[in-house]
Design a protein around this motif. Structure first.
Motif, PDB file in Angstrom:
ATOM      1  N   UNK A 119       0.858  -1.185   0.000  1.00  0.00           N
ATOM      2  CA  UNK A 119       0.000   0.000   0.000  1.00  0.00           C
ATOM      3  C   UNK A 119       0.892   1.232   0.000  1.00  0.00           C
ATOM      4  N   UNK A 120       0.873   1.995  -1.096  1.00  0.00           N
ATOM      5  CA  UNK A 120       1.717   3.171  -1.212  1.00  0.00           C
ATOM      6  C   UNK A 120       0.965   4.451  -0.880  1.00  0.00           C
ATOM      7  N   UNK A 121       1.676   5.558  -0.991  1.00  0.00           N
ATOM      8  CA  UNK A 121       1.089   6.859  -0.694  1.00  0.00           C
ATOM      9  C   UNK A 121       0.776   7.624  -1.976  1.00  0.00           C
ATOM     10  N   UNK A 122      -0.108   8.602  -1.852  1.00  0.00           N
ATOM     11  CA  UNK A 122      -0.508   9.463  -2.963  1.00  0.00           C
ATOM     12  C   UNK A 122      -0.552  10.898  -2.458  1.00  0.00           C
ATOM     13  N   UNK A 123      -0.040  11.815  -3.267  1.00  0.00           N
ATOM     14  CA  UNK A 123      -0.118  13.240  -2.946  1.00  0.00           C
ATOM     15  C   UNK A 123      -0.636  14.002  -4.163  1.00  0.00           C
ATOM     16  N   UNK A 124      -1.460  15.028  -3.951  1.00  0.00           N
ATOM     17  CA  UNK A 124      -1.936  15.840  -5.074  1.00  0.00           C
ATOM     18  C   UNK A 124      -0.824  16.737  -5.604  1.00  0.00           C
ATOM     19  N   UNK A 125      -0.880  17.062  -6.876  1.00  0.00           N
ATOM     20  CA  UNK A 125       0.084  17.998  -7.448  1.00  0.00           C
ATOM     21  C   UNK A 125      -0.086  19.364  -6.791  1.00  0.00           C
ATOM     22  N   UNK A 126       0.971  19.919  -6.231  1.00  0.00           N
ATOM     23  CA  UNK A 126       0.853  21.203  -5.529  1.00  0.00           C
ATOM     24  C   UNK A 126       0.297  22.321  -6.406  1.00  0.00           C
ATOM     25  N   UNK A 136      -3.907  21.974   4.285  1.00  0.00           N
ATOM     26  CA  UNK A 136      -4.909  21.125   4.939  1.00  0.00           C
ATOM     27  C   UNK A 136      -4.686  19.659   4.592  1.00  0.00           C
ATOM     28  N   UNK A 137      -4.310  19.407   3.351  1.00  0.00           N
ATOM     29  CA  UNK A 137      -4.009  18.033   2.929  1.00  0.00           C
ATOM     30  C   UNK A 137      -2.871  17.455   3.767  1.00  0.00           C
ATOM     31  N   UNK A 138      -1.752  18.166   3.817  1.00  0.00           N
ATOM     32  CA  UNK A 138      -0.583  17.645   4.514  1.00  0.00           C
ATOM     33  C   UNK A 138      -0.831  17.522   6.018  1.00  0.00           C
ATOM     34  N   UNK A 139      -1.700  18.337   6.553  1.00  0.00           N
ATOM     35  CA  UNK A 139      -2.014  18.239   7.983  1.00  0.00           C
ATOM     36  C   UNK A 139      -2.767  16.952   8.306  1.00  0.00           C
ATOM     37  N   UNK A 140      -3.408  16.372   7.320  1.00  0.00           N
ATOM     38  CA  UNK A 140      -4.244  15.190   7.535  1.00  0.00           C
ATOM     39  C   UNK A 140      -3.623  13.894   7.017  1.00  0.00           C
ATOM     40  N   UNK A 219     -11.930  19.757   1.521  1.00  0.00           N
ATOM     41  CA  UNK A 219     -10.858  20.464   2.227  1.00  0.00           C
ATOM     42  C   UNK A 219     -10.892  21.965   1.940  1.00  0.00           C
ATOM     43  N   UNK A 220     -11.343  22.287   0.725  1.00  0.00           N
ATOM     44  CA  UNK A 220     -11.361  23.708   0.352  1.00  0.00           C
ATOM     45  C   UNK A 220     -12.644  24.415   0.705  1.00  0.00           C
ATOM     46  N   UNK A 221     -13.601  23.669   1.252  1.00  0.00           N
ATOM     47  CA  UNK A 221     -14.896  24.287   1.558  1.00  0.00           C
ATOM     48  C   UNK A 221     -14.791  25.239   2.737  1.00  0.00           C
TER      49      UNK A 221
END
Length: 221
Positions: A119-126, A136-140, A219-221
């Motif tokens: 099980x790997x990790x995924x991050x959104x393109x900054x 907010x993403x990185x905080x969670x 997250x952006x709401x």
């Protein structure tokens, strides 16, 4: 490798190029290994099929309009392709994602160590997110070894383990979470690793209801 895609003519080329690099790295280290890429065209109306053809990988057509069913069809087709080649390892990503060059090498190494599931990790393109949403993403999210996250865009598993738990359910969302939970409950050997981070689109228009894009929108709401 299994890659579900729905109207992904824009983002799929980068995905397939990253997969090509990962395959080349694997073949250089392990020339005896056979690999193939199966892109599942899930009710596509754009030129996703053309992108697949131009990249020389295999297209599988699904009319389910359901990501769980699409992933399952991809795995089924891969198993048919493998035939009697021996043990089959399935690497899973998404059409809007880019995998690192060592993606397959690391999965193969972990499989050789006895892992049934990676099980790997995924991050959104900054660049796709505002600074506030990215923070907010990185905080969670934890992106190191032992993380608790599950993403279909960064999974690897043996076909035997997959069949043991009944495979992907035909769910419109969280089919990846259900599969991983079933494998864990079956006491299969698994690892959550931060060593093969995948980058994915930070778009807010969802392909799957209540999926990754919807989460970012929240997250952006």
């Amino acid at each position: 490798m299994v890659v579900p895609a729905r109207d992904e003519e824009v983002l799929l080329p980068a995905c397939l190029e990253s997969v090509r690099v990962a395959r080349d790295a694997l073949h250089l280290a392990h020339p005896e290994m056979h690999t193939e890429v199966f892109v599942v065209l899930d009710v596509c109306h754009d030129d996703t099929a053309g992108v697949v053809a131009r990249h020389g990988v295999r297209a599988v057509t699904s009319r389910a309009g359901n990501v769980g069913a699409a992933r399952a069809l991809g795995v089924e087709t891969a198993a048919e392709w493998a035939g009697d080649r021996g043990a089959l390892w399935i690497a899973s990503t998404d059409a809007d994602s880019v995998v690192p060059p060592h993606w397959l090498l690391t999965q193969v190494r972990l499989a050789a160590e006895g892992r049934d599931l990676v099980v790997g990790t995924v991050s959104p393109r900054p660049v796709d997110l505002s600074p506030e949403v990215l923070a907010a993403w990185h905080a969670r999210h934890t992106l190191s070894d032992g993380h608790e996250h599950v993403h279909g865009a960064n999974l690897g598993f043996s076909l035997d383990a997959y069949l043991h738990v009944g495979g992907f359910a035909p769910l419109p969302v969280h089919e990846d979470v259900e599969l991983v939970e079933a494998m864990r409950c079956a006491s299969l050997d698994w690892v959550a690793t931060g060593a093969i981070a995948v980058t994915t689109s930070g778009r807010r228009t969802a392909r799957a209801p209540l999926g990754f894009a919807s989460y970012l929108e929240g997250l952006g709401a």
